[in-house]
Design a protein around this motif. Structure first.
Motif, PDB file in Angstrom:
ATOM      1  N   MET A   1     -22.082   9.518 -36.912  1.00  0.00           N
ATOM      2  CA  MET A   1     -22.930  10.312 -37.262  1.00  0.00           C
ATOM      3  C   MET A   1     -23.373  10.919 -35.992  1.00  0.00           C
ATOM      4  SD  MET A   1     -24.834   8.089 -40.656  1.00  0.00           S
ATOM      5  CE  MET A   1     -25.597   9.281 -40.579  1.00  0.00           C
ATOM      6  N   GLN A   2     -24.104  12.242 -36.351  1.00  0.00           N
ATOM      7  CA  GLN A   2     -24.932  12.751 -35.261  1.00  0.00           C
ATOM      8  C   GLN A   2     -26.925  11.660 -35.441  1.00  0.00           C
ATOM      9  OE1 GLN A   2     -23.286  14.735 -32.929  1.00  0.00           O
ATOM     10  NE2 GLN A   2     -21.885  14.060 -33.538  1.00  0.00           N
ATOM     11  N   GLU A   3     -27.632  12.328 -34.503  1.00  0.00           N
ATOM     12  CA  GLU A   3     -29.016  12.273 -33.907  1.00  0.00           C
ATOM     13  C   GLU A   3     -29.975  13.625 -35.795  1.00  0.00           C
ATOM     14  OE1 GLU A   3     -32.793  11.724 -31.744  1.00  0.00           O
ATOM     15  OE2 GLU A   3     -30.604  11.919 -31.266  1.00  0.00           O
ATOM     16  N   GLN A   4     -29.207  13.860 -36.054  1.00  0.00           N
ATOM     17  CA  GLN A   4     -30.362  14.587 -36.701  1.00  0.00           C
ATOM     18  C   GLN A   4     -29.347  14.207 -38.363  1.00  0.00           C
ATOM     19  OE1 GLN A   4     -27.797  15.677 -34.248  1.00  0.00           O
ATOM     20  NE2 GLN A   4     -26.679  17.514 -34.605  1.00  0.00           N
ATOM     21  N   ASP A   5     -28.563  14.178 -38.350  1.00  0.00           N
ATOM     22  CA  ASP A   5     -28.191  13.418 -39.452  1.00  0.00           C
ATOM     23  C   ASP A   5     -29.284  13.102 -40.670  1.00  0.00           C
ATOM     24  OD1 ASP A   5     -25.678  14.532 -39.336  1.00  0.00           O
ATOM     25  OD2 ASP A   5     -24.672  13.076 -39.023  1.00  0.00           O
ATOM     26  N   ARG A   6     -29.546  12.839 -42.319  1.00  0.00           N
ATOM     27  CA  ARG A   6     -30.260  12.446 -42.447  1.00  0.00           C
ATOM     28  C   ARG A   6     -29.434  12.096 -44.641  1.00  0.00           C
ATOM     29  NH1 ARG A   6     -32.356  17.294 -44.096  1.00  0.00           N
ATOM     30  NH2 ARG A   6     -34.093  16.919 -43.511  1.00  0.00           N
ATOM     31  N   VAL A   7     -29.891  10.903 -44.140  1.00  0.00           N
ATOM     32  CA  VAL A   7     -29.357  10.232 -45.206  1.00  0.00           C
ATOM     33  C   VAL A   7     -30.989   9.723 -46.847  1.00  0.00           C
ATOM     34  CG1 VAL A   7     -28.808   7.431 -45.459  1.00  0.00           C
ATOM     35  CG2 VAL A   7     -28.171   8.883 -43.316  1.00  0.00           C
ATOM     36  N   LEU A   8     -30.297   9.475 -47.487  1.00  0.00           N
ATOM     37  CA  LEU A   8     -31.308   9.350 -48.523  1.00  0.00           C
ATOM     38  C   LEU A   8     -30.815   8.184 -48.883  1.00  0.00           C
ATOM     39  CD1 LEU A   8     -33.399  10.684 -51.188  1.00  0.00           C
ATOM     40  CD2 LEU A   8     -31.502  11.515 -52.069  1.00  0.00           C
ATOM     41  N   LEU A   9     -31.741   7.261 -49.222  1.00  0.00           N
ATOM     42  CA  LEU A   9     -31.825   6.445 -50.165  1.00  0.00           C
ATOM     43  C   LEU A   9     -33.026   6.023 -50.926  1.00  0.00           C
ATOM     44  CD1 LEU A   9     -32.862   4.056 -46.402  1.00  0.00           C
ATOM     45  CD2 LEU A   9     -30.764   4.663 -47.500  1.00  0.00           C
ATOM     46  N   ILE A  10     -32.508   5.608 -52.351  1.00  0.00           N
ATOM     47  CA  ILE A  10     -32.681   5.948 -53.536  1.00  0.00           C
ATOM     48  C   ILE A  10     -33.439   4.153 -54.298  1.00  0.00           C
ATOM     49  CG2 ILE A  10     -33.144   7.273 -55.639  1.00  0.00           C
ATOM     50  CD1 ILE A  10     -30.668   8.950 -54.738  1.00  0.00           C
ATOM     51  N   ASP A  11     -34.792   4.416 -54.374  1.00  0.00           N
ATOM     52  CA  ASP A  11     -35.155   3.157 -54.690  1.00  0.00           C
ATOM     53  C   ASP A  11     -34.577   3.077 -56.257  1.00  0.00           C
ATOM     54  OD1 ASP A  11     -35.550   0.195 -55.703  1.00  0.00           O
ATOM     55  OD2 ASP A  11     -37.836   0.333 -54.391  1.00  0.00           O
ATOM     56  N   VAL A  12     -33.815   3.195 -56.996  1.00  0.00           N
ATOM     57  CA  VAL A  12     -34.203   4.028 -59.110  1.00  0.00           C
ATOM     58  C   VAL A  12     -34.494   2.943 -59.285  1.00  0.00           C
ATOM     59  CG1 VAL A  12     -32.302   2.897 -60.491  1.00  0.00           C
ATOM     60  CG2 VAL A  12     -31.566   3.690 -58.584  1.00  0.00           C
ATOM     61  N   GLU A  13     -35.065   1.569 -59.157  1.00  0.00           N
ATOM     62  CA  GLU A  13     -36.414   1.177 -60.064  1.00  0.00           C
ATOM     63  C   GLU A  13     -37.167   1.919 -59.778  1.00  0.00           C
ATOM     64  OE1 GLU A  13     -35.938  -2.533 -60.449  1.00  0.00           O
ATOM     65  OE2 GLU A  13     -34.269  -2.867 -61.133  1.00  0.00           O
ATOM     66  N   ASN A  14     -38.269   2.367 -58.316  1.00  0.00           N
ATOM     67  CA  ASN A  14     -39.144   2.505 -58.631  1.00  0.00           C
ATOM     68  C   ASN A  14     -39.375   4.416 -58.516  1.00  0.00           C
ATOM     69  OD1 ASN A  14     -41.345   4.225 -56.259  1.00  0.00           O
ATOM     70  ND2 ASN A  14     -41.560   1.358 -56.141  1.00  0.00           N
ATOM     71  N   SER A  15     -38.003   4.772 -58.129  1.00  0.00           N
ATOM     72  CA  SER A  15     -38.421   6.636 -58.832  1.00  0.00           C
ATOM     73  C   SER A  15     -37.511   7.013 -59.359  1.00  0.00           C
ATOM     74  CB  SER A  15     -37.277   7.282 -57.242  1.00  0.00           C
ATOM     75  OG  SER A  15     -36.399   6.558 -57.276  1.00  0.00           O
ATOM     76  N   VAL A  16     -36.317   6.108 -60.562  1.00  0.00           N
ATOM     77  CA  VAL A  16     -35.978   6.959 -61.723  1.00  0.00           C
ATOM     78  C   VAL A  16     -36.359   6.320 -62.704  1.00  0.00           C
ATOM     79  CG1 VAL A  16     -33.850   7.355 -62.589  1.00  0.00           C
ATOM     80  CG2 VAL A  16     -33.700   7.292 -60.043  1.00  0.00           C
ATOM     81  N   GLY A  17     -36.820   4.780 -62.486  1.00  0.00           N
ATOM     82  CA  GLY A  17     -36.823   3.981 -63.952  1.00  0.00           C
ATOM     83  C   GLY A  17     -36.048   2.935 -64.251  1.00  0.00           C
ATOM     84  N   SER A  18     -36.745   2.667 -65.544  1.00  0.00           N
ATOM     85  CA  SER A  18     -35.549   1.781 -65.635  1.00  0.00           C
ATOM     86  C   SER A  18     -33.875   1.500 -66.109  1.00  0.00           C
ATOM     87  CB  SER A  18     -35.396   0.954 -67.615  1.00  0.00           C
ATOM     88  OG  SER A  18     -34.979   0.135 -68.057  1.00  0.00           O
ATOM     89  N   ILE A  19     -33.299   0.813 -65.158  1.00  0.00           N
ATOM     90  CA  ILE A  19     -32.186   1.761 -65.207  1.00  0.00           C
ATOM     91  C   ILE A  19     -31.508   1.375 -66.651  1.00  0.00           C
ATOM     92  CG2 ILE A  19     -31.697   0.434 -63.375  1.00  0.00           C
ATOM     93  CD1 ILE A  19     -30.639  -2.978 -65.169  1.00  0.00           C
ATOM     94  N   ARG A  20     -32.195   1.188 -67.542  1.00  0.00           N
ATOM     95  CA  ARG A  20     -31.501   1.279 -69.526  1.00  0.00           C
ATOM     96  C   ARG A  20     -31.920   2.938 -69.899  1.00  0.00           C
ATOM     97  NH1 ARG A  20     -33.405  -4.287 -67.875  1.00  0.00           N
ATOM     98  NH2 ARG A  20     -31.689  -5.221 -68.871  1.00  0.00           N
ATOM     99  N   ALA A  21     -32.372   3.777 -68.680  1.00  0.00           N
ATOM    100  CA  ALA A  21     -33.166   5.423 -69.367  1.00  0.00           C
ATOM    101  C   ALA A  21     -31.711   5.479 -69.959  1.00  0.00           C
ATOM    102  CB  ALA A  21     -33.757   6.035 -67.915  1.00  0.00           C
ATOM    103  N   HIS A  22     -32.333   7.357 -70.566  1.00  0.00           N
ATOM    104  CA  HIS A  22     -31.567   7.643 -70.810  1.00  0.00           C
ATOM    105  C   HIS A  22     -30.238   8.348 -69.773  1.00  0.00           C
ATOM    106  CE1 HIS A  22     -29.067  10.434 -73.392  1.00  0.00           C
ATOM    107  NE2 HIS A  22     -29.235  10.270 -74.150  1.00  0.00           N
ATOM    108  N   PRO A  23     -28.790   8.439 -70.200  1.00  0.00           N
ATOM    109  CA  PRO A  23     -28.592   8.890 -68.430  1.00  0.00           C
ATOM    110  C   PRO A  23     -28.746  10.409 -69.028  1.00  0.00           C
ATOM    111  CG  PRO A  23     -26.681   7.813 -69.920  1.00  0.00           C
ATOM    112  CD  PRO A  23     -27.790   7.679 -70.732  1.00  0.00           C
TER     113      PRO A  23
END
Length: 277
Positions: A1-23
């Protein structure tokens, strides 16, 4: 990887909501996060899941190109998993971390590189994370269930078949019928043998090796030269003999006509030596 490469980390329950939400709602929120993050090296979404058989979120994430990471339901298990992956990325050379969460635990990412935070409008964000992100904190318009429309499901219809073969789309340059729709006549064993016998030689058979081709060309050239010279010699010899024979025959005919016209018979010269008697 390069130093400028960006990685997206998604905390599903904090940012998306319940895992049982509608697809559809989960899909739309993940799409907004991906668009806001911009070009990334990869994206990882972590969430708690104790029943893999009932996990529908993994299919939605895979559809969007996000790596799903379900973890057992434990306190802050998803946060610790995302931080562990961030340390792995740091070891590989990555220095830009975009976090979709408001949890304070992600403030430690400032020790590994630059931190960017994506949260929804009016979403609570820990103060430590606000300080770690600084100007990299961005608030996005919240996506609600009312803003998502269910996708129309197109029923599957099998393609019609002709003699058991599926009919595909028309092939350009051939016509409206596909190749699969063209009836195929069976070939007898005798016809197959005739086709094999009449088939042209393969490219390997037609192209000898370089050394073999050079020697073959040399032998062919010598043979052609001998044939040409021999033919020329034979032709010249036959032509000369024919010309001489025609001239001798002509002289004999002229002499015979002269003698016949004078009334004399040809005499044989007597060369007997009288002194020898």
């Amino acid at each position: 990887m390069q130093e400028q490469d960006r990685v997206l980390l998604i905390d599903v329950e904090n940012s998306v909501g319940s895992i049982r939400a509608h697809p559809d709602l989960v899909r739309r929120r993940i799409e907004v996060l991906l668009d806001a993050a911009g070009p990334v090296h990869h994206a990882l979404a972590c969430y708690a899941q104790d029943n893999p058989g009932a996990d529908t979120l993994v299919s939605v994430l895979a559809e969007l190109g996000v790596a799903p990471w379900p973890v057992p339901s434990a306190a802050d298990a998803a946060d610790h998993a995302l931080l562990r992956h961030a340390r792995y990325v740091h070891g590989r050379g990555g220095r830009v971390f975009t976090v979709a969460s408001g949890d304070h635990r992600f403030a430690v990412l400032a020790e590994l590189g630059r931190v960017e935070v994506l949260v929804w409008e009016q979403q609570p964000v820990a103060r430590a994370l606000v300080r770690a992100a600084g100007p990299g904190l961005r608030r996005l318009p919240r996506v609600t269930a009312a803003q998502t429309s269910p996708r129309r499901v197109v029923p599957y219809r099998p393609a019609p078949t002709v003699r058991g073969a599926p009919v595909g789309p028309p092939v350009p340059g051939i016509g409206s019928r596909s190749l699969a729709a063209v009836p195929v006549q069976p070939v007898s064993s005798g016809t197959a043998r005739a086709i094999r016998v009449a088939a042209p030689p393969s490219a390997r058979e037609r192209q000898p090796s370089q050394s073999g081709s050079r020697s073959g060309l040399a032998r062919a050239g010598q043979g052609a030269l001998r044939a040409v010279t021999t033919g020329i010699g034979v032709g010249v010899g036959v032509g000369v003999a024919d010309l001489l024979g025609q001239r001798a025959l002509h002289r004999a005919r002229v002499a015979l006509r002269r003698r016949t016209a004078s009334g004399r018979q040809p005499q044989v010269e007597d060369r007997t030596d009288d002194s020898a008697v």
